[in-house]
Design an enzyme around this catalytic site. Sequence first.
Site, PDB file in Angstrom:
ATOM      1  N   LYS A  13      52.493  36.946  45.237  1.00 57.64           N
ATOM      2  CA  LYS A  13      52.623  37.425  44.085  1.00 57.64           C
ATOM      3  C   LYS A  13      52.245  38.951  44.138  1.00 57.64           C
ATOM      4  O   LYS A  13      53.039  39.856  43.816  1.00 57.64           O
ATOM      5  CB  LYS A  13      51.913  36.944  42.994  1.00 57.64           C
ATOM      6  CG  LYS A  13      52.479  35.511  42.803  1.00 57.64           C
ATOM      7  CD  LYS A  13      51.623  34.830  41.513  1.00 57.64           C
ATOM      8  CE  LYS A  13      50.080  34.711  41.562  1.00 57.64           C
ATOM      9  NZ  LYS A  13      49.675  33.692  43.001  1.00 57.64           N
ATOM     10  N   ARG A  88      49.045  31.505  32.750  1.00 53.73           N
ATOM     11  CA  ARG A  88      48.693  30.646  33.862  1.00 53.73           C
ATOM     12  C   ARG A  88      48.411  29.242  33.360  1.00 53.73           C
ATOM     13  O   ARG A  88      47.793  28.437  33.725  1.00 53.73           O
ATOM     14  CB  ARG A  88      47.561  31.104  34.644  1.00 53.73           C
ATOM     15  CG  ARG A  88      47.563  31.609  36.004  1.00 53.73           C
ATOM     16  CD  ARG A  88      46.243  32.040  36.445  1.00 53.73           C
ATOM     17  NE  ARG A  88      46.078  31.988  37.844  1.00 53.73           N
ATOM     18  CZ  ARG A  88      46.066  32.884  38.862  1.00 53.73           C
ATOM     19  NH1 ARG A  88      46.481  34.023  38.528  1.00 53.73           N
ATOM     20  NH2 ARG A  88      45.864  32.737  39.824  1.00 53.73           N
ATOM     21  N   ARG A 127      44.263  36.274  54.559  1.00 56.91           N
ATOM     22  CA  ARG A 127      44.196  37.438  53.923  1.00 56.91           C
ATOM     23  C   ARG A 127      43.084  38.157  53.893  1.00 56.91           C
ATOM     24  O   ARG A 127      41.742  37.816  54.111  1.00 56.91           O
ATOM     25  CB  ARG A 127      44.417  37.151  52.543  1.00 56.91           C
ATOM     26  CG  ARG A 127      44.583  38.318  51.619  1.00 56.91           C
ATOM     27  CD  ARG A 127      44.921  38.092  50.272  1.00 56.91           C
ATOM     28  NE  ARG A 127      44.397  37.120  49.635  1.00 56.91           N
ATOM     29  CZ  ARG A 127      44.678  36.292  48.415  1.00 56.91           C
ATOM     30  NH1 ARG A 127      45.690  36.873  48.032  1.00 56.91           N
ATOM     31  NH2 ARG A 127      43.706  35.301  48.023  1.00 56.91           N
ATOM     32  N   ARG A 160      37.930  37.534  50.590  1.00 55.50           N
ATOM     33  CA  ARG A 160      37.522  37.395  49.093  1.00 55.50           C
ATOM     34  C   ARG A 160      36.651  36.299  48.819  1.00 55.50           C
ATOM     35  O   ARG A 160      36.901  35.061  49.454  1.00 55.50           O
ATOM     36  CB  ARG A 160      38.862  37.048  48.084  1.00 55.50           C
ATOM     37  CG  ARG A 160      39.479  38.258  47.487  1.00 55.50           C
ATOM     38  CD  ARG A 160      40.618  38.279  46.818  1.00 55.50           C
ATOM     39  NE  ARG A 160      40.908  36.935  46.260  1.00 55.50           N
ATOM     40  CZ  ARG A 160      42.029  36.935  45.413  1.00 55.50           C
ATOM     41  NH1 ARG A 160      43.160  37.735  45.439  1.00 55.50           N
ATOM     42  NH2 ARG A 160      42.378  35.520  44.918  1.00 55.50           N
ATOM     43  N   ARG A 171      41.170  25.799  43.440  1.00 59.25           N
ATOM     44  CA  ARG A 171      42.522  26.785  42.879  1.00 59.25           C
ATOM     45  C   ARG A 171      43.787  26.083  43.223  1.00 59.25           C
ATOM     46  O   ARG A 171      44.716  26.195  42.113  1.00 59.25           O
ATOM     47  CB  ARG A 171      42.526  27.928  43.859  1.00 59.25           C
ATOM     48  CG  ARG A 171      41.413  29.065  43.436  1.00 59.25           C
ATOM     49  CD  ARG A 171      41.179  30.224  44.350  1.00 59.25           C
ATOM     50  NE  ARG A 171      42.290  31.085  44.400  1.00 59.25           N
ATOM     51  CZ  ARG A 171      42.500  31.750  45.198  1.00 59.25           C
ATOM     52  NH1 ARG A 171      41.842  31.943  46.386  1.00 59.25           N
ATOM     53  NH2 ARG A 171      43.567  32.705  45.556  1.00 59.25           N
TER      54      ARG A 171
HETATM   55  P1  AP5 Z   1      49.332  37.660  48.464  1.00 63.31           P
HETATM   56  O1  AP5 Z   1      50.285  38.356  48.119  1.00 63.31           O
HETATM   57  O2  AP5 Z   1      47.853  37.932  48.472  1.00 63.31           O
HETATM   58  O3  AP5 Z   1      49.190  36.279  47.307  1.00 63.31           O
HETATM   59  P2  AP5 Z   1      49.074  35.947  45.981  1.00 63.31           P
HETATM   60  O4  AP5 Z   1      50.270  35.066  45.334  1.00 63.31           O
HETATM   61  O5  AP5 Z   1      48.896  37.368  45.196  1.00 63.31           O
HETATM   62  O6  AP5 Z   1      47.817  35.305  45.777  1.00 63.31           O
HETATM   63  P3  AP5 Z   1      46.486  35.394  45.334  1.00 63.31           P
HETATM   64  O7  AP5 Z   1      45.265  34.487  46.073  1.00 63.31           O
HETATM   65  O8  AP5 Z   1      46.016  36.699  44.921  1.00 63.31           O
HETATM   66  O9  AP5 Z   1      46.776  34.657  43.739  1.00 63.31           O
HETATM   67  P4  AP5 Z   1      45.907  34.041  43.043  1.00 63.31           P
HETATM   68  O10 AP5 Z   1      46.961  33.743  41.683  1.00 63.31           O
HETATM   69  O11 AP5 Z   1      45.087  32.840  43.385  1.00 63.31           O
HETATM   70  O12 AP5 Z   1      44.736  35.002  42.743  1.00 63.31           O
HETATM   71  P5  AP5 Z   1      44.575  35.879  41.528  1.00 63.31           P
HETATM   72  O13 AP5 Z   1      43.710  37.038  42.155  1.00 63.31           O
HETATM   73  O14 AP5 Z   1      45.592  36.217  40.803  1.00 63.31           O
HETATM   74  O15 AP5 Z   1      49.451  36.916  49.592  1.00 63.31           O
HETATM   75  C1  AP5 Z   1      48.674  35.942  50.227  1.00 63.31           C
HETATM   76  C2  AP5 Z   1      48.475  36.274  51.936  1.00 63.31           C
HETATM   77  O16 AP5 Z   1      49.726  35.814  52.332  1.00 63.31           O
HETATM   78  C3  AP5 Z   1      48.200  37.801  52.281  1.00 63.31           C
HETATM   79  O17 AP5 Z   1      47.346  37.732  53.341  1.00 63.31           O
HETATM   80  C4  AP5 Z   1      49.770  38.272  52.629  1.00 63.31           C
HETATM   81  O18 AP5 Z   1      49.462  39.335  53.329  1.00 63.31           O
HETATM   82  C5  AP5 Z   1      50.484  36.779  53.137  1.00 63.31           C
HETATM   83  N1  AP5 Z   1      51.835  36.904  52.859  1.00 63.31           N
HETATM   84  C6  AP5 Z   1      52.498  37.077  51.560  1.00 63.31           C
HETATM   85  N2  AP5 Z   1      53.887  36.931  51.656  1.00 63.31           N
HETATM   86  C7  AP5 Z   1      53.960  36.408  52.715  1.00 63.31           C
HETATM   87  C8  AP5 Z   1      55.377  36.049  53.629  1.00 63.31           C
HETATM   88  N3  AP5 Z   1      56.319  36.109  52.915  1.00 63.31           N
HETATM   89  N4  AP5 Z   1      54.886  35.615  54.708  1.00 63.31           N
HETATM   90  C9  AP5 Z   1      53.643  35.411  55.572  1.00 63.31           C
HETATM   91  N5  AP5 Z   1      52.649  35.840  54.758  1.00 63.31           N
HETATM   92  C10 AP5 Z   1      52.630  36.215  53.587  1.00 63.31           C
HETATM   93  O19 AP5 Z   1      43.372  35.132  40.619  1.00 63.31           O
HETATM   94  C11 AP5 Z   1      42.007  34.896  41.148  1.00 63.31           C
HETATM   95  C12 AP5 Z   1      41.111  34.233  40.039  1.00 63.31           C
HETATM   96  O20 AP5 Z   1      41.238  34.997  38.839  1.00 63.31           O
HETATM   97  C13 AP5 Z   1      41.806  33.085  39.580  1.00 63.31           C
HETATM   98  O21 AP5 Z   1      41.371  31.933  40.495  1.00 63.31           O
HETATM   99  C14 AP5 Z   1      41.046  32.728  38.200  1.00 63.31           C
HETATM  100  O22 AP5 Z   1      39.691  32.453  38.476  1.00 63.31           O
HETATM  101  C15 AP5 Z   1      41.034  34.147  37.834  1.00 63.31           C
HETATM  102  N6  AP5 Z   1      42.351  34.253  36.972  1.00 63.31           N
HETATM  103  C16 AP5 Z   1      43.403  35.361  37.400  1.00 63.31           C
HETATM  104  N7  AP5 Z   1      44.359  35.325  36.460  1.00 63.31           N
HETATM  105  C17 AP5 Z   1      43.963  34.380  35.490  1.00 63.31           C
HETATM  106  C18 AP5 Z   1      44.537  33.973  34.218  1.00 63.31           C
HETATM  107  N8  AP5 Z   1      45.884  34.506  33.832  1.00 63.31           N
HETATM  108  N9  AP5 Z   1      44.011  32.960  33.509  1.00 63.31           N
HETATM  109  C19 AP5 Z   1      42.830  32.603  34.016  1.00 63.31           C
HETATM  110  N10 AP5 Z   1      41.957  33.089  35.125  1.00 63.31           N
HETATM  111  C20 AP5 Z   1      42.837  33.919  35.820  1.00 63.31           C
END
Ligand code: AP5
Length: 215
Positions: A13, A88, A127, A160, A171
């Site tokens: 994402k 979410r 990552r 992270r 997660r």
């Molecule tokens: P990346 O692009 O970083 O993936 P992502 O989907 O953004 O993953 P996140 O871990 O950031 O998502 P998340 O939803 O768990 O975390 P968030 O920060 O939102 O890609 C991942 C890796 O793969 C990278 O190294 C990239 O280079 C590689 N990659 C990407 N595309 C690729 C491809 N096509 N091929 C190969 N490699 C690839 O949330 C963190 C925490 O915050 C949650 O756990 C929760 O506690 C809280 N939180 C956030 N939002 C909410 C909400 N709405 N409600 C409640 N709690 C929330």
Amino acid sequence: MNIILMGPPGAGKGTQAARLVEKYGLVQISTGDLFRKALREQTPLGVTAQGFMQKGLLVPDEVTIQMVKEYISENTFENGFILDGFPRSIQQADELVNMAEELNFTIDAVINLDIPTDKLIARLSGRRTCKQCGSTFHIVYNPPKTEGICDNCGGELYQREDESEEAVQVRLNTYDEQTKPLIDYYTVKGQLINVDGDQSMDDVFKDIEKCLEEK
Ligand code: AP5
């Protein structure tokens, strides 16, 4: 154009949102990034979010909804925004409908990055994120030119806190229980666009562009 970008942790994402920002001039609203910023600044919001994030659990809906509402109402979006990581849960999705009515915006596309779970662990464990500008890399799939250093700003790369094996598993379970039901939610509304996230970053982006241009 306002977009929701959905998908499990590690689906890509953040990676695709950065490209959408560059190509369409959209503003990325990443709830994870907003929480991490609040945590760095040790605001009350950050302190509340910390325990949930470290464990891989969702931050409570009321807190998250309030944060997103404030962010949208306090900023202007000339070309629109991307919601990255929000909604979410069903409650968040319902509240987004109310928010859109109240603040007078529409959601024009809901893009779901579809990828098998076994690929997610490898993506998350490899990552690396820049401490300074937040750019993300992957030690195998998208390595920085110099190990440990951000290509974009020269900042230090780190792993992270929620990337331990235990937190990643929580997660993924949290996603299955609370977020995956949104696939049906937006399918029923006729809004869901599925994109194959299990391709190269460039090919995923090409598919997203195609979907948006067909809209
Ligand atoms: P990346 O692009 O970083 O993936 P992502 O989907 O953004 O993953 P996140 O871990 O950031 O998502 P998340 O939803 O768990 O975390 P968030 O920060 O939102 O890609 C991942 C890796 O793969 C990278 O190294 C990239 O280079 C590689 N990659 C990407 N595309 C690729 C491809 N096509 N091929 C190969 N490699 C690839 O949330 C963190 C925490 O915050 C949650 O756990 C929760 O506690 C809280 N939180 C956030 N939002 C909410 C909400 N709405 N409600 C409640 N709690 C929330």
